[in-house]
Enzyme design. Structure first.
Site, mmCIF file in Angstrom:
data_model
loop_
_atom_site.group_PDB
_atom_site.id
_atom_site.type_symbol
_atom_site.label_atom_id
_atom_site.label_comp_id
_atom_site.label_asym_id
_atom_site.label_seq_id
_atom_site.Cartn_x
_atom_site.Cartn_y
_atom_site.Cartn_z
ATOM 1 N N GLY A 10 0.809 -1.221 0.000
ATOM 2 C CA GLY A 10 0.000 0.000 0.000
ATOM 3 C C GLY A 10 0.844 1.274 0.000
ATOM 4 N N PHE A 80 0.918 -2.561 8.670
ATOM 5 C CA PHE A 80 0.136 -1.516 7.991
ATOM 6 C C PHE A 80 -1.232 -2.023 7.564
ATOM 7 C CE2 PHE A 80 4.558 -0.364 6.862
ATOM 8 C CZ PHE A 80 4.568 0.966 7.227
ATOM 9 N N LYS A 84 -9.118 1.668 5.499
ATOM 10 C CA LYS A 84 -8.900 3.005 6.061
ATOM 11 C C LYS A 84 -9.898 4.076 5.627
ATOM 12 C CE LYS A 84 -5.824 4.654 2.447
ATOM 13 N NZ LYS A 84 -4.715 5.493 2.076
ATOM 14 N N SER A 124 -3.550 6.261 14.118
ATOM 15 C CA SER A 124 -3.917 7.472 13.374
ATOM 16 C C SER A 124 -4.240 8.605 14.335
ATOM 17 C CB SER A 124 -5.159 7.155 12.528
ATOM 18 O OG SER A 124 -5.773 8.335 12.100
ATOM 19 N N ALA A 125 -4.020 9.828 13.871
ATOM 20 C CA ALA A 125 -4.376 11.018 14.660
ATOM 21 C C ALA A 125 -5.870 11.071 14.914
ATOM 22 C CB ALA A 125 -3.932 12.265 13.912
ATOM 23 N N THR A 126 -6.637 10.284 14.175
ATOM 24 C CA THR A 126 -8.083 10.273 14.348
ATOM 25 C C THR A 126 -8.465 9.850 15.777
ATOM 26 O OG1 THR A 126 -10.122 9.687 13.208
ATOM 27 C CG2 THR A 126 -8.571 7.898 13.544
ATOM 28 N N TYR A 148 -13.802 3.127 11.903
ATOM 29 C CA TYR A 148 -12.377 3.136 11.557
ATOM 30 C C TYR A 148 -11.554 3.602 12.763
ATOM 31 C CZ TYR A 148 -7.913 4.808 9.753
ATOM 32 O OH TYR A 148 -6.565 5.040 9.588
ATOM 33 N N LYS A 152 -8.848 1.562 15.495
ATOM 34 C CA LYS A 152 -7.475 1.942 15.867
ATOM 35 C C LYS A 152 -7.331 1.997 17.385
ATOM 36 C CE LYS A 152 -5.775 2.434 11.731
ATOM 37 N NZ LYS A 152 -4.889 1.382 11.222
ATOM 38 N N GLY A 293 -17.982 15.195 11.020
ATOM 39 C CA GLY A 293 -16.874 14.525 11.706
ATOM 40 C C GLY A 293 -15.534 15.226 11.569
#
Ligand code: NAD
Ligand code: UD1
Length: 334
Positions: A10, A80, A84, A124-126, A148, A152, A293
Site C-alpha cells: 500500500g 500496515f 482506512k 492514526s491522529a483520528t 475506523y 485503531k 466529523g
C-alpha cells in the site's frame, strides 16, 4: 534482520519498504491487494534493485499468516494492513472490525506462536477525537466517532494489554497525521480508486482535469483563514520514522506511543496555493458546508518522537505537493 511488512504493497507500506532496504534490512511483504495494485511489488523491486518475497495473503486467514512465520525467520512486524476509508467504515462496520481488529489479532497470535514479539503498528491522529486541543499530545484522552477510528483505539488497547501480560513483547504505536507526497521517482504514491475522499488525491484529479473543481469543506472554522488546518507529512519522512521506531522497539520492551507529524498546521487554502505553485495548474474550488466529523484544527505535538526516536520531518509542503503532482502526472502519462 528480517521484517514482515503487512500491507507493504500500500501507500505508506511501499515507501517504508524502500526505506527498509536503504537501511539494510531484509523484508517480506504480505498483502491481499484489496486496496493496492500488485504491480507495486515490481515497482519496489525496481527502486531498491533487488527481489524480496511477496505473499498475496489475507491476515484474516490465521493459517496463512502462521504459514508465513513457519517458512521464514521474522524478527519484527511492521503492521500496515487494514482498511482506512472513514465513510465506508460507517456503512460497513462489521467488515472494518473484522478486517482491522480480528485481522490484527490473527497477526498477533501467529507472532506469539512463533516467538516473534516485536511489532510496529499504524495508528492514526483520528484517535484524538473531537474534544482535544491542538497540538495533540500522546497522553491525551482518546475517542472516535466512526468504526475506523474505533478499530485503531481497540488495537492500541490490545497491544498495550498484550505488553502488560507478557513482558517480552514490544509494541511501538505510531499515530500518523496526514501523509501526502510520493516517492521522488514518481513511481510510488497514492491513487485511490473512484472519487477520492482525501484532500491531495482530490486536488490531483482537479489538476489533471478529471474533476472540475475542489469542494472545500467549510471556511468558517476558528482557524487563521477559516478553512481546516491539518498536519501534512511527506510519506518518505513518515517511512523513515518507521526505521527509527523499529530500532527503538528492538531495544525497548513494552508499549510506547509516538505521534508522527510535522508539528505544523497548514490550511486548505494554503495547500491549494502550494499545489498551484508546484504544478503550474489552476486549482478551481467552491466552498461548501463542513464535512461531518471534521475538526477545525489537527496537528501534532512532536516533541516525544524528536526526543526519544531522534526523528523529525524534513520535507516542506511545496516538496509534498511537487512530488504528489509528479506522481499523478506519471500515472496518467502526462
Ligand atoms: P493503503 O490502503 O494504501 O495500504 C494498506 C494495505 O493493506 C493495502 O495494500 C491493502 O491491500 C492491505 N490490506 C488491507 N486489508 C488486508 C488484509 N485483510 N490482509 C492483508 N492485507 C490487507 O493504506 P495506507 O495509507 O498505506 O495506510 C497504511 C496504514 O496506516 C493503515 O492501517 C491505515 O489505517 C493507517 N493510516 C493511514 C493514514 C493515511 O492518511 N494514509 C493515516 C493514519 C493511519
Ligand atoms: C481524514 C479522515 C481521518 C483519517 C485521515 C487520513 C474524515 C472525517 N477524516 O482526515 O479519520 O485519519 O483522513 O486518512 O474523513 N478537504 C476539503 N475538500 C476535500 C477533502 C478534504 O476541503 O475534498 C479538507 C478537510 O475538510 C480537511 C482537509 O481538507 O480540513 C484534509 O482532509 P483529508 O485529507 O480528508 O484528511 P482529514 O480530514 O485529516
Amino acid at each position: 534482520m528480517s521484517i514482515l511488512v503487512t500491507g507493504g504493497n500500500g501507500f505508506i507500506g511501499s515507501h517504508t519498504c524502500v526505506e527498509l532496504a536503504e537501511a539494510g534490512y531484509d523484508f517480506i511483504i504480505m498483502d491481499n491487494c484489496s486496496n493496492s495494485d500488485e504491480k507495486n511489488i515490481e515497482v519496489i523491486q525496481k527502486i531498491i534493485g533487488k527481489n524480496f518475497k511477496f505473499y498475496n495473503a489475507d491476515m484474516r486467514d490465521f493459517n496463512g499468516v502462521d504459514g508465513i512465520f513457519k517458512e521464514n525467520t521474522i524478527d519484527s512486524v511492521i503492521h500496515f494492513a487494514g482498511l482506512k476509508a472513514v465513510g465506508e467504515s460507517v456503512e460497513k462496520p462489521l467488515e472494518y472490525y473484522e478486517n482491522n481488529v480480528s485481522g490484527t489479532i490473527n497477526v498477533l497470535k501467529a507472532m506469539n506462536k512463533n516467538s516473534c514479539k516485536n511489532i510496529i503498528f499504524s495508528s492514526s491522529a483520528t484517535v484524538y477525537g473531537l474534544n482535544n486541543k491542538v497540538p495533540f499530545e500522546e497522553t491525551m484522552p482518546l475517542s472516535a466517532i466512526n468504526p475506523y477510528g474505533q478499530s485503531k483505539i481497540m488495537i492500541e488497547k490490545i497491544l498495550t494489554d498484550l505488553c502488560k501480560a507478557d513482558l517480552e513483547w514490544s509494541a511501538v504505536i505510531l499515530r500518523y497525521f496526514n501523509p501526502i507526497g510520493a516517492h521522488e521517482s514518481g513511481l510510488l504514491g497514492e491513487n485511490p480508486k473512484g472519487i477520492p475522499n482525501n484532500l491531495i488525491p482530490y486536488i490531483n484529479h482537479v489538476a489533471l482535469g478529471d474533476l472540475p473543481y475542489l469542494n472545500i469543506f467549510g471556511n468558517d472554522y476558528d482557524t487563521p483563514d477559516g478553512t481546516g488546518v491539518r498536519d501534512y507529512i511527506h510519506v518518505v519522512d513518515l517511512a523513515k520514522g518507521h526505521i527509527k521506531a523499529m530500532d527503538y522497539g528492538f531495544k525497548h520492551k513494552g508499549a510506547e506511543v509516538f505521534n508522527l507529524g510535522s508539528g505544523k498546521g497548514t490550511s486548505v487554502f494554503e495547500i491549494v496555493k502550494a499545489y498551484e505553485k508546484a504544478s503550474g495548474k489552476k486549482i478551481k474550488y467552491k466552498i461548501i458546508g463542513r464535512r461531518a466529523g471534521d475538526v477545525g484544527m489537527c496537528y501534532a505535538d512532536i516533541r516525544k518522537a524528536e526526543k526519544v526516536l531522534d526523528w523529525h520531518a524534513k520535507y516542506d509542503i511545496e516538496k509534498m505537493c511537487r512530488d504528489s503532482w509528479n506522481f499523478i502526472k506519471k500515472q496518467h502519462g502526462n
